[in-house]
Motif scaffolding. Structure first.
Motif, PDB file in Angstrom:
ATOM      1  N   PHE A  43      87.080 -48.439 -13.861  1.00 23.03           N
ATOM      2  CA  PHE A  43      89.149 -47.979 -13.761  1.00 23.03           C
ATOM      3  C   PHE A  43      89.387 -46.822 -12.969  1.00 23.03           C
ATOM      4  CE2 PHE A  43      92.330 -45.186 -16.122  1.00 23.03           C
ATOM      5  CZ  PHE A  43      93.256 -46.245 -16.481  1.00 23.03           C
ATOM      6  N   ARG A  44      88.633 -45.458 -12.705  1.00 26.25           N
ATOM      7  CA  ARG A  44      88.331 -45.020 -11.486  1.00 26.25           C
ATOM      8  C   ARG A  44      89.009 -45.133 -10.139  1.00 26.25           C
ATOM      9  NH1 ARG A  44      84.098 -42.072  -9.754  1.00 26.25           N
ATOM     10  NH2 ARG A  44      83.962 -44.066  -8.851  1.00 26.25           N
ATOM     11  N   ASP A  45      88.508 -46.802 -10.335  1.00 28.43           N
ATOM     12  CA  ASP A  45      88.383 -47.335  -8.579  1.00 28.43           C
ATOM     13  C   ASP A  45      89.611 -48.209  -8.501  1.00 28.43           C
ATOM     14  OD1 ASP A  45      85.792 -46.559  -8.066  1.00 28.43           O
ATOM     15  OD2 ASP A  45      84.898 -48.040  -8.360  1.00 28.43           O
ATOM     16  N   TRP A  46      90.476 -48.897  -9.540  1.00 27.22           N
ATOM     17  CA  TRP A  46      91.331 -50.071  -9.520  1.00 27.22           C
ATOM     18  C   TRP A  46      92.714 -48.824  -9.645  1.00 27.22           C
ATOM     19  CZ3 TRP A  46      92.201 -54.217  -8.675  1.00 27.22           C
ATOM     20  CH2 TRP A  46      91.461 -55.415  -8.745  1.00 27.22           C
ATOM     21  N   ALA A  47      92.441 -47.418 -10.550  1.00 28.07           N
ATOM     22  CA  ALA A  47      93.928 -46.707 -10.472  1.00 28.07           C
ATOM     23  C   ALA A  47      93.625 -45.958  -8.819  1.00 28.07           C
ATOM     24  CB  ALA A  47      93.378 -45.180 -11.616  1.00 28.07           C
ATOM     25  N   ARG A  97      99.984 -50.132  -3.632  1.00 29.37           N
ATOM     26  CA  ARG A  97     100.566 -50.760  -4.900  1.00 29.37           C
ATOM     27  C   ARG A  97     101.010 -52.437  -4.257  1.00 29.37           C
ATOM     28  NH1 ARG A  97     105.285 -46.492  -6.564  1.00 29.37           N
ATOM     29  NH2 ARG A  97     104.127 -44.938  -6.839  1.00 29.37           N
ATOM     30  N   PRO A  98     100.926 -53.380  -5.982  1.00 27.10           N
ATOM     31  CA  PRO A  98     101.458 -54.635  -5.620  1.00 27.10           C
ATOM     32  C   PRO A  98     102.619 -54.761  -5.269  1.00 27.10           C
ATOM     33  CG  PRO A  98     100.035 -54.205  -7.675  1.00 27.10           C
ATOM     34  CD  PRO A  98     100.738 -52.985  -6.654  1.00 27.10           C
ATOM     35  N   GLU A  99     103.307 -55.294  -5.344  1.00 25.34           N
ATOM     36  CA  GLU A  99     104.840 -55.654  -4.968  1.00 25.34           C
ATOM     37  C   GLU A  99     105.599 -55.282  -6.024  1.00 25.34           C
ATOM     38  OE1 GLU A  99     107.773 -59.231  -3.067  1.00 25.34           O
ATOM     39  OE2 GLU A  99     105.310 -59.348  -2.590  1.00 25.34           O
ATOM     40  N   GLU A 100     104.982 -55.861  -7.082  1.00 25.07           N
ATOM     41  CA  GLU A 100     105.860 -55.521  -8.566  1.00 25.07           C
ATOM     42  C   GLU A 100     106.219 -54.532  -8.854  1.00 25.07           C
ATOM     43  OE1 GLU A 100     103.954 -59.580  -8.477  1.00 25.07           O
ATOM     44  OE2 GLU A 100     102.743 -57.401  -7.824  1.00 25.07           O
ATOM     45  N   LEU A 101     105.421 -53.387  -8.241  1.00 28.41           N
ATOM     46  CA  LEU A 101     105.304 -51.728  -8.409  1.00 28.41           C
ATOM     47  C   LEU A 101     105.457 -50.773  -7.231  1.00 28.41           C
ATOM     48  CD1 LEU A 101     101.646 -51.918 -10.504  1.00 28.41           C
ATOM     49  CD2 LEU A 101     104.352 -51.281 -11.379  1.00 28.41           C
ATOM     50  N   VAL A 102     105.791 -51.732  -6.515  1.00 26.22           N
ATOM     51  CA  VAL A 102     105.807 -50.638  -5.231  1.00 26.22           C
ATOM     52  C   VAL A 102     107.470 -49.945  -5.503  1.00 26.22           C
ATOM     53  CG1 VAL A 102     107.787 -51.582  -2.916  1.00 26.22           C
ATOM     54  CG2 VAL A 102     105.813 -52.711  -3.497  1.00 26.22           C
ATOM     55  N   ASP A 150      98.508 -45.562 -15.803  1.00 23.88           N
ATOM     56  CA  ASP A 150      97.365 -46.046 -16.484  1.00 23.88           C
ATOM     57  C   ASP A 150      97.322 -46.935 -17.136  1.00 23.88           C
ATOM     58  OD1 ASP A 150      98.375 -44.309 -18.009  1.00 23.88           O
ATOM     59  OD2 ASP A 150      97.582 -43.799 -19.368  1.00 23.88           O
ATOM     60  N   GLN A 151      98.355 -47.154 -17.826  1.00 26.48           N
ATOM     61  CA  GLN A 151      99.131 -48.227 -18.931  1.00 26.48           C
ATOM     62  C   GLN A 151      99.445 -49.245 -17.314  1.00 26.48           C
ATOM     63  OE1 GLN A 151     103.231 -47.807 -20.178  1.00 26.48           O
ATOM     64  NE2 GLN A 151     102.184 -45.926 -21.003  1.00 26.48           N
ATOM     65  N   VAL A 152      99.203 -49.290 -16.285  1.00 27.66           N
ATOM     66  CA  VAL A 152      98.763 -50.930 -14.968  1.00 27.66           C
ATOM     67  C   VAL A 152      97.714 -50.835 -14.886  1.00 27.66           C
ATOM     68  CG1 VAL A 152      98.963 -51.419 -12.972  1.00 27.66           C
ATOM     69  CG2 VAL A 152     101.239 -50.321 -14.016  1.00 27.66           C
ATOM     70  N   THR A 153      95.963 -49.686 -15.034  1.00 29.93           N
ATOM     71  CA  THR A 153      94.612 -50.064 -14.289  1.00 29.93           C
ATOM     72  C   THR A 153      94.252 -50.574 -15.944  1.00 29.93           C
ATOM     73  OG1 THR A 153      95.350 -48.091 -13.458  1.00 29.93           O
ATOM     74  CG2 THR A 153      92.914 -48.495 -13.611  1.00 29.93           C
ATOM     75  N   LEU A 154      95.044 -50.529 -16.512  1.00 30.22           N
ATOM     76  CA  LEU A 154      93.437 -50.198 -18.015  1.00 30.22           C
ATOM     77  C   LEU A 154      93.749 -52.251 -18.234  1.00 30.22           C
ATOM     78  CD1 LEU A 154      92.113 -49.276 -20.622  1.00 30.22           C
ATOM     79  CD2 LEU A 154      94.014 -50.002 -21.731  1.00 30.22           C
ATOM     80  N   PRO A 155      94.774 -52.651 -18.577  1.00 28.70           N
ATOM     81  CA  PRO A 155      94.828 -54.273 -18.837  1.00 28.70           C
ATOM     82  C   PRO A 155      93.867 -54.959 -17.237  1.00 28.70           C
ATOM     83  CG  PRO A 155      96.780 -53.352 -18.677  1.00 28.70           C
ATOM     84  CD  PRO A 155      96.689 -52.703 -18.040  1.00 28.70           C
TER      85      PRO A 155
END
Length: 95
Positions: A23-27, A34-39, A48-53
């Motif tokens: 989880f920490r590494d993904w966050a 950031r992925p293009e959708e989140l720029v 945390d809401q992006v990283t958890l799934p």
């Protein structure tokens, strides 16, 4: 081994430390690149809401199927089913 799976490969349980580390590494990765959708979206309050799934999916987990009444394999309580059905009836359900 950090995770246990059933014979079909579905992850049943992961050790908290392995989950926390991933989880920490993904966050960190999402925040740094950031992925293009989140720029254009701020992630400071929602990281945390992006990283958890993403973390759950990387362990092979996810929703049990297309029916939203079975989140994490548990049936919704009657009051939540009633609210869900009302939202669907009024056209506010977003699935």
């Amino acid at each position: 081994m950090a995770c246990r799976s059933d014979p079909s490969g579905t992850v049943l349980r992961c050790l908290p430390r392995a989950f926390g580390t991933l989880f920490r590494d993904w966050a960190r990765k999402i925040r740094a690149d950031r992925p293009e959708e989140l720029v254009l979206q701020p992630t400071d309050r929602r990281l945390d809401q992006v990283t958890l799934p993403v973390t759950i999916h990387s362990f092979g987990g996810g929703r049990p199927g297309p029916d939203p009444s079975g989140l994490d394999g548990e049936p919704l309580p009657r009051s939540e089913k009633k609210l869900r059905n009302l939202l669907k009836k009024e056209g506010f359900w977003m699935c």
